[in-house]
Structure formats: structure tokens, C-alpha cells
Design a protein around this motif. Structure first.
Motif, PDB file in Angstrom:
ATOM      1  N   VAL A 152      56.486 -47.931 -30.851  1.00  0.00           N
ATOM      2  CA  VAL A 152      54.763 -47.840 -30.870  1.00  0.00           C
ATOM      3  C   VAL A 152      54.332 -47.601 -29.334  1.00  0.00           C
ATOM      4  O   VAL A 152      54.713 -48.315 -28.466  1.00  0.00           O
ATOM      5  N   MET A 153      53.491 -46.560 -29.405  1.00  0.00           N
ATOM      6  CA  MET A 153      52.850 -46.182 -28.197  1.00  0.00           C
ATOM      7  C   MET A 153      51.270 -46.828 -28.365  1.00  0.00           C
ATOM      8  O   MET A 153      50.757 -46.546 -29.230  1.00  0.00           O
ATOM      9  N   MET A 154      50.988 -47.587 -27.342  1.00  0.00           N
ATOM     10  CA  MET A 154      49.593 -48.345 -27.563  1.00  0.00           C
ATOM     11  C   MET A 154      48.809 -48.550 -26.345  1.00  0.00           C
ATOM     12  O   MET A 154      49.575 -48.482 -25.093  1.00  0.00           O
ATOM     13  N   ASP A 155      47.874 -48.851 -26.241  1.00  0.00           N
ATOM     14  CA  ASP A 155      47.069 -49.140 -25.222  1.00  0.00           C
ATOM     15  C   ASP A 155      47.113 -50.800 -24.829  1.00  0.00           C
ATOM     16  O   ASP A 155      47.706 -51.307 -25.718  1.00  0.00           O
ATOM     17  N   MET A 156      46.725 -51.399 -23.737  1.00  0.00           N
ATOM     18  CA  MET A 156      46.912 -52.825 -23.500  1.00  0.00           C
ATOM     19  C   MET A 156      45.967 -53.519 -24.341  1.00  0.00           C
ATOM     20  O   MET A 156      44.741 -53.823 -23.783  1.00  0.00           O
ATOM     21  N   TRP A 157      46.099 -53.853 -25.730  1.00  0.00           N
ATOM     22  CA  TRP A 157      45.476 -54.468 -26.533  1.00  0.00           C
ATOM     23  C   TRP A 157      46.251 -55.353 -27.181  1.00  0.00           C
ATOM     24  O   TRP A 157      47.021 -55.145 -28.135  1.00  0.00           O
ATOM     25  N   LYS A 158      46.146 -56.610 -26.912  1.00  0.00           N
ATOM     26  CA  LYS A 158      46.915 -57.911 -27.394  1.00  0.00           C
ATOM     27  C   LYS A 158      46.994 -57.827 -28.866  1.00  0.00           C
ATOM     28  O   LYS A 158      48.268 -58.166 -29.391  1.00  0.00           O
TER      29      LYS A 158
ATOM     30  N   ASN B 100      51.634 -35.215 -33.282  1.00  0.00           N
ATOM     31  CA  ASN B 100      50.325 -35.049 -32.812  1.00  0.00           C
ATOM     32  C   ASN B 100      49.126 -34.784 -33.774  1.00  0.00           C
ATOM     33  O   ASN B 100      48.441 -34.329 -33.882  1.00  0.00           O
ATOM     34  N   THR B 101      49.562 -35.973 -34.723  1.00  0.00           N
ATOM     35  CA  THR B 101      48.406 -35.998 -35.759  1.00  0.00           C
ATOM     36  C   THR B 101      47.856 -37.445 -35.968  1.00  0.00           C
ATOM     37  O   THR B 101      48.656 -38.278 -35.358  1.00  0.00           O
ATOM     38  N   ILE B 102      46.926 -37.540 -36.687  1.00  0.00           N
ATOM     39  CA  ILE B 102      46.372 -38.950 -36.955  1.00  0.00           C
ATOM     40  C   ILE B 102      46.736 -39.294 -38.416  1.00  0.00           C
ATOM     41  O   ILE B 102      46.771 -38.352 -39.322  1.00  0.00           O
ATOM     42  N   VAL B 103      47.097 -40.504 -38.573  1.00  0.00           N
ATOM     43  CA  VAL B 103      47.423 -41.019 -40.033  1.00  0.00           C
ATOM     44  C   VAL B 103      46.551 -41.888 -40.642  1.00  0.00           C
ATOM     45  O   VAL B 103      46.566 -42.016 -42.016  1.00  0.00           O
ATOM     46  N   ASP B 104      45.549 -42.676 -39.796  1.00  0.00           N
ATOM     47  CA  ASP B 104      44.587 -43.699 -40.592  1.00  0.00           C
ATOM     48  C   ASP B 104      43.712 -43.838 -39.198  1.00  0.00           C
ATOM     49  O   ASP B 104      43.832 -43.799 -38.218  1.00  0.00           O
ATOM     50  N   LEU B 105      42.476 -44.444 -40.127  1.00  0.00           N
ATOM     51  CA  LEU B 105      41.734 -44.929 -39.010  1.00  0.00           C
ATOM     52  C   LEU B 105      41.297 -46.519 -39.642  1.00  0.00           C
ATOM     53  O   LEU B 105      41.020 -46.330 -40.761  1.00  0.00           O
ATOM     54  N   LEU B 106      41.545 -47.601 -38.643  1.00  0.00           N
ATOM     55  CA  LEU B 106      41.073 -48.750 -39.475  1.00  0.00           C
ATOM     56  C   LEU B 106      39.892 -49.318 -38.749  1.00  0.00           C
ATOM     57  O   LEU B 106      39.253 -49.105 -37.664  1.00  0.00           O
ATOM     58  N   VAL B 107      39.140 -49.820 -39.808  1.00  0.00           N
ATOM     59  CA  VAL B 107      37.759 -50.510 -39.540  1.00  0.00           C
ATOM     60  C   VAL B 107      37.414 -51.108 -38.205  1.00  0.00           C
ATOM     61  O   VAL B 107      36.288 -51.322 -37.599  1.00  0.00           O
ATOM     62  N   ASN B 108      38.336 -51.985 -37.714  1.00  0.00           N
ATOM     63  CA  ASN B 108      38.146 -52.495 -36.566  1.00  0.00           C
ATOM     64  C   ASN B 108      39.845 -52.701 -36.114  1.00  0.00           C
ATOM     65  O   ASN B 108      40.517 -52.319 -36.522  1.00  0.00           O
TER      66      ASN B 108
ATOM     67  N   LYS C  27      46.232 -40.286 -53.737  1.00  0.00           N
ATOM     68  CA  LYS C  27      46.762 -38.863 -54.054  1.00  0.00           C
ATOM     69  C   LYS C  27      47.355 -38.347 -52.994  1.00  0.00           C
ATOM     70  O   LYS C  27      48.583 -37.724 -52.631  1.00  0.00           O
ATOM     71  N   ILE C  28      46.523 -38.696 -51.520  1.00  0.00           N
ATOM     72  CA  ILE C  28      47.429 -38.204 -50.275  1.00  0.00           C
ATOM     73  C   ILE C  28      48.042 -39.002 -49.656  1.00  0.00           C
ATOM     74  O   ILE C  28      47.665 -40.281 -49.253  1.00  0.00           O
ATOM     75  N   LYS C  29      49.517 -38.870 -49.333  1.00  0.00           N
ATOM     76  CA  LYS C  29      50.202 -39.767 -48.866  1.00  0.00           C
ATOM     77  C   LYS C  29      50.962 -38.994 -47.470  1.00  0.00           C
ATOM     78  O   LYS C  29      51.407 -38.048 -47.477  1.00  0.00           O
ATOM     79  N   PHE C  30      50.578 -39.793 -46.332  1.00  0.00           N
ATOM     80  CA  PHE C  30      51.241 -39.306 -45.127  1.00  0.00           C
ATOM     81  C   PHE C  30      52.462 -39.844 -44.897  1.00  0.00           C
ATOM     82  O   PHE C  30      52.640 -41.113 -44.975  1.00  0.00           O
ATOM     83  N   GLU C  31      53.449 -39.140 -44.056  1.00  0.00           N
ATOM     84  CA  GLU C  31      54.502 -39.505 -43.723  1.00  0.00           C
ATOM     85  C   GLU C  31      54.421 -40.732 -42.738  1.00  0.00           C
ATOM     86  O   GLU C  31      53.470 -40.604 -42.062  1.00  0.00           O
ATOM     87  N   THR C  32      55.200 -42.047 -42.878  1.00  0.00           N
ATOM     88  CA  THR C  32      55.356 -42.898 -41.870  1.00  0.00           C
ATOM     89  C   THR C  32      55.736 -42.290 -40.570  1.00  0.00           C
ATOM     90  O   THR C  32      57.095 -42.161 -40.570  1.00  0.00           O
ATOM     91  N   PRO C  33      54.865 -42.462 -39.567  1.00  0.00           N
ATOM     92  CA  PRO C  33      55.750 -41.993 -38.029  1.00  0.00           C
ATOM     93  C   PRO C  33      56.789 -42.852 -37.898  1.00  0.00           C
ATOM     94  O   PRO C  33      56.684 -44.025 -37.763  1.00  0.00           O
ATOM     95  N   GLN C  34      57.646 -42.270 -36.967  1.00  0.00           N
ATOM     96  CA  GLN C  34      58.838 -43.175 -36.326  1.00  0.00           C
ATOM     97  C   GLN C  34      58.439 -43.375 -34.987  1.00  0.00           C
ATOM     98  O   GLN C  34      58.750 -44.266 -34.512  1.00  0.00           O
ATOM     99  N   TRP C  35      57.555 -42.626 -34.497  1.00  0.00           N
ATOM    100  CA  TRP C  35      56.778 -42.834 -33.077  1.00  0.00           C
ATOM    101  C   TRP C  35      55.160 -43.188 -33.356  1.00  0.00           C
ATOM    102  O   TRP C  35      54.727 -41.944 -33.691  1.00  0.00           O
ATOM    103  N   LEU C  36      54.809 -44.304 -33.598  1.00  0.00           N
ATOM    104  CA  LEU C  36      53.645 -44.500 -34.064  1.00  0.00           C
ATOM    105  C   LEU C  36      52.684 -44.706 -32.803  1.00  0.00           C
ATOM    106  O   LEU C  36      52.890 -45.461 -31.830  1.00  0.00           O
ATOM    107  N   GLY C  37      51.349 -44.095 -32.881  1.00  0.00           N
ATOM    108  CA  GLY C  37      50.358 -44.530 -31.814  1.00  0.00           C
ATOM    109  C   GLY C  37      49.457 -45.294 -32.093  1.00  0.00           C
ATOM    110  O   GLY C  37      48.919 -45.236 -33.272  1.00  0.00           O
TER     111      GLY C  37
END
Ligand SMILES: [Zn+2]
Length: 449
Positions: free
Chosen positions: A203-209, A173-181, A144-154
Motif C-alpha cells: 500500500v502506497m500512501m501519504d503520511m495519514w495515520k 495507473n488507475t483509480i478504483v474508488d473515491l471515498l467520501v472522507n 454492475k461494474i467491478k474493478f480488479e482489486t489492486p495488488q499495489w494499492l494507492g
């Protein structure tokens, strides 16, 4: 009179309560439907007669702290037209689960706030069935709930029992999902199913390969930028390791002279108060290695003040060459990370992203660390992701048909014009950008979710 009172006990108008009994643990309510079926469930013929009864247990909302079982005196019917027999369909009941609809709804809503075990005990069902119901509930919300796909994804890490992936919309400044791992396969699966993934620009990320590799594979057009916070944090860690080993080598008396050293050392030089600067100058005089470590930390931060990528690269090379032999092991992690990630770290200089997002996210991470205990990941995810009060929504006008509306108005007859309502807000499209991080923190802190 008696019947009315008993009906009220259930507050289900389609049923007549026949008997109410309770023991130490449960309520047992015998009931039947008020209305027998009128037509055959198979052929629709009204030529049907009763063909016995069967007891059917339906779980209901707990009452006065005890689980409630409704023993429905279920009607069996036989059809004279098609010769088939069937049971009546129970109103207000989820037949698959043997529970009233209101119980199913209540369990699902409770499951966002409480542990599955406590709900299972209160209702008198198994924890596994709470889990299954909650899973279906979340799947329903998800569709039911659909979030807009970010153009700047974190992409970042959040600790909910274990490290999880958090997907954010950096601009909003929003979160759009939480992934199990944070596994590569999980990220690939997520990105592959993301509608409009071609529109992601950064895509803004931390240093995670695994993040980087998944993005390179699924959204190759998106430019990868390493979040500044994660890089400079490593410079703080390096300085911390120098400070700690220095403290270990000191006598108790000498250590006392280093009051608030951690706080002052990690502060940026230009933010120090006069008194702090005075303390720092004393320490650096007495402990030259600490002085060098502090200069290296400040120097590293200074790279981020460079006006261009070229200058930043030059500053980094000079900085790296300036590390004294004695400090190489302390700064090893930082140097190695930089050398492995330099192209993506330096992309920051082409697209500087505000600190507001990083700060909000770090606050959220702290808030969940405090509040997250005792829940399953699924519950925490649903709690945070479907917190409707924190949704960041925007109404936008559709891009099409202004012209056509004008034409239609023009060709309408006078009579039609009078009852014609110009397109109003209802024709606007609502966009949902996800869960506002700051609002979510407020809700978590206020225990409103
Ligand atoms: Zn029939």
C-alpha cells in the motif's frame, strides 16, 4: 389523422394522446393506453370488465424547455372470477416514481453532468427526488461494474469540495474508488468489503495515520510504503518558509534582486540552467541562511538517491544532525514527519515505485480542482469512477480447461467437428482495472464527462 399526430407528440406507441394543453410553465398532456388489460392481475382470469377511470399523473421528458405532465386516464378493472378490482399497469412507466422510464434514465444521465437543482427545475420535480434517483442509478452501476482489486494499492487525498480518499491501482495507473472522507472508519469499512483484500501486497500512501492504522488492522499482510512525493514535498515547504521570511526582512530594492527565486530554489540543483545556477550562487553568497536551507533541501532529496535502505538511514541521521539551530523551526514539520514515519518511508528502498503514478495522480488532483465546482461529491464520484471511456480493461484467458477442450474435440464425431467452433474470444475473461488516470484527465479537460 388527428390521433396519429397527437400520438407522435409523446412518441410512446402504447398510448393515445387525447389532448395537449400548455400554459406559461408546463405542458399538460391527457392520454390513455391503447390496450385495456385482458386478464385479471390477481387470478389471470379473462372474465374482467372496466370499472371506472382514475387520473394518474406521470412526469415525462421536458419539451421545448417546459416540464411535461402526462395525465393518464387510468383504467380500473373488476374481475368476475375472484371479485377483486385492480388498476391497469402502465407501459413505459416507472410506477414507483410516477415518471416515464425514459425520464428516469435521462435524469440519471444528466445528473452526472449537471447540478441536481438545474435538473429538478427543468423537469418540474424536487431536488430530493433527483438525488434519490441518482443514488439508485449509482447503486445499479456499482453492482454492475467491478474493478480488479489492486495488488499495489494507492491511498491518497483528493480535494472534491472537501478532502476525500482516493484509492488507486499503482501498477495500472488507475483509480478504483473515491471515498467520501479520509476517516479511519471509512477506510476500514472500504477495505473490509474489498473482495480479494488478502492479495494486496503493498500500500502506497501519504503520511495519514488513519490510512496506516486501517491497513494494519484489515490487511496486515500488506507492506506500507510512504509515497516519496509526499515526503520530499515537505522539504520544499521548509525551504519555502525560509525564503518567505528572508523576503520579509529585505528592502524592496533587495527583493527585486531575488527574481524567480521560488522557481529556482525549488528546482533540483542538477536541473538548473547555467544562468539559474549563476543567479543561485549570487543569492547564496549574499544570504548564507538561504544557502544553508537550499543545501538542506538538496541533501534531503539526496537521501532518496541512496542505493540501499541502510545507507538511506545513515544519510537521514547525518542530514538531521546537520540542521543549524536557526533553521530547526523551519524544518521541524519535516523532521517530525520523518521520525514518526521512518519505517514506512524507508520501505521505499525495498520497493521503489515509479513516479509515473504519482505524477498522473497529481495532474488529476489539479484537473478536478479546476473542474469540480458546482457538483455534489456523489456526482463527481460517479462522473469519475464510471467514466466507461477511460476504463482500463484486459482480456485474459481463463486458467483452466485447455486440456479438456482438446479431449472434447478429439472425441467428437466428424459431423459435430464440422459445426464445432473452437473456443474464441468469448471464453476469455475481461478484467477491468479501473479508470485510467491519464485518460480521465483528458475526458475532464475536454468536458466529455
Ligand atoms: Zn381475478
Amino acid at each position: 389523422m388527428q390521433e396519429k399526430m397527437l400520438t407522435n407528440i409523446l412518441n410512446l406507441p402504447a398510448y393515445v394522446v387525447l389532448e395537449v394543453a400548455q400554459d406559461e410553465h408546463d405542458y399538460h398532456i391527457r392520454a390513455e393506453t391503447k390496450q385495456a388489460p385482458r386478464v385479471c392481475a390477481y387470478c389471470g382470469s379473462d372474465n374482467i370488465i372496466g370499472s371506472g377511470r382514475r387520473e394518474n399523473l406521470v412526469k415525462d421528458l421536458p419539451m421545448h424547455g417546459k416540464p411535461v405532465g402526462i395525465y393518464v386516464n387510468l383504467r380500473r378493472m373488476k374481475c368476475h372470477s375472484c371479485a377483486k378490482t385492480f388498476s391497469e399497469t402502465l407501459p413505459d412507466v416507472d410506477n414507483k416514481r410516477g415518471m416515464t422510464n425514459r425520464l428516469v434514465e435521462w435524469v440519471c444521465k444528466q445528473a452526472v453532468r449537471r447540478t441536481f437543482t438545474s435538473i429538478a427545475n427543468e423537469v418540474g420535480i424536487s431536488e430530493a427526488s433527483v438525488r434519490t434517483m441518482f443514488k439508485d442509478y449509482v447503486a445499479g452501476l456499482e453492482s454492475k461494474i467491478k474493478f480488479e482489486t489492486p495488488q499495489w494499492l494507492g491511498m491518497d487525498e483528493i480535494y472534491l469540495i472537501k478532502p476525500r480518499g482516493v484509492i488507486a491501482n499503482v501498477q495500472n495507473n488507475t483509480i478504483v474508488d473515491l471515498l467520501v472522507n479520509r476517516n479511519k472508519e471509512t477506510i476500514i469499512h472500504y477495505l473490509s468489503n474489498l473482495k480479494g483484500k488478502e492479495t494486496i501486497q503493498y500500500v502506497m500512501m501519504d503520511m495519514w495515520k488513519p490510512y496506516r492504522e486501517a491497513c494494519q488492522q484489515v490487511i496486515p499482510q500488506a507492506k506500507i510504503i510512504i509515497d516519496k512525493f509526499h515526503v520530499v514535498r515537505m522539504a520544499n515547504n521548509a525551504l519555502e518558509s525560509v525564503r518567505k521570511s528572508l523576503r520579509e526582512s529585505l528592502s524592496a530594492k533587495e527583493r527585486r534582486s531575488l527574481m524567480h527565486d521560488r522557481f529556482i530554489l525549488l528546482k533540483r540543483e542538477h536541473d538548473l540552467t547555467e544562468q539559474e545556477a549563476f543567479l543561485l550562487s549570487g543569492w547564496t553568497l549574499n544570504y548564507p541562511l538561504l544557502a544553508q536551507a537550499y543545501r538542506l533541501k538538496e541533501g534531503f532529496y539526496g537521501i532518496y538517491d541512496a542505493p540501499s535502505k541502510t545507507e538511506a538511514m545513515a544519510l537521514y541521521a547525518a542530514w538531521k544532525a546537520s540542521i543549524p539551530k536557526e533553521l530547526i523551526s523551519d524544518y521541524y514539520e519535516l523532521v517530525r514527519a520523518c521520525d514518526n514515519w521512518i519505517p514506512w518511508i524507508m520501505n521505499y528502498f525495498d520497493h521503489r515505485i515509479t513516479n509515473a503514478y504519482t505524477e498522473s495522480l497529481n495532474n488529476l488532483i489539479r484537473a478536478t480542482n479546476r473542474k469540480g465546482r458546482g457538483y455534489s461529491f456523489e456526482a463527481l464520484r460517479a462522473k469519475m469512477l464510471f467514466a466507461e471511456d477511460a476504463f482500463k480493461k484486459e482480456k485474459v484467458k481463463p486458467k483452466f480447461n485447455h486440456r479438456r477442450q482438446e479431449e472434447r474435440t478429439f472425441f467428437m464425431s466428424r459431423a459435430l467437428m464440422d459445426c464445432y467452433e473452437p473456443p474464441s474470444q468469448t471464453t476469455q475473461i475481461e478484467k477491468n482495472y479501473g479508470v485510467d488516470i491519464n485518460k480521465l484527465i483528458e475526458l475532464l479537460e475536454a468536458e466529455r464527462i
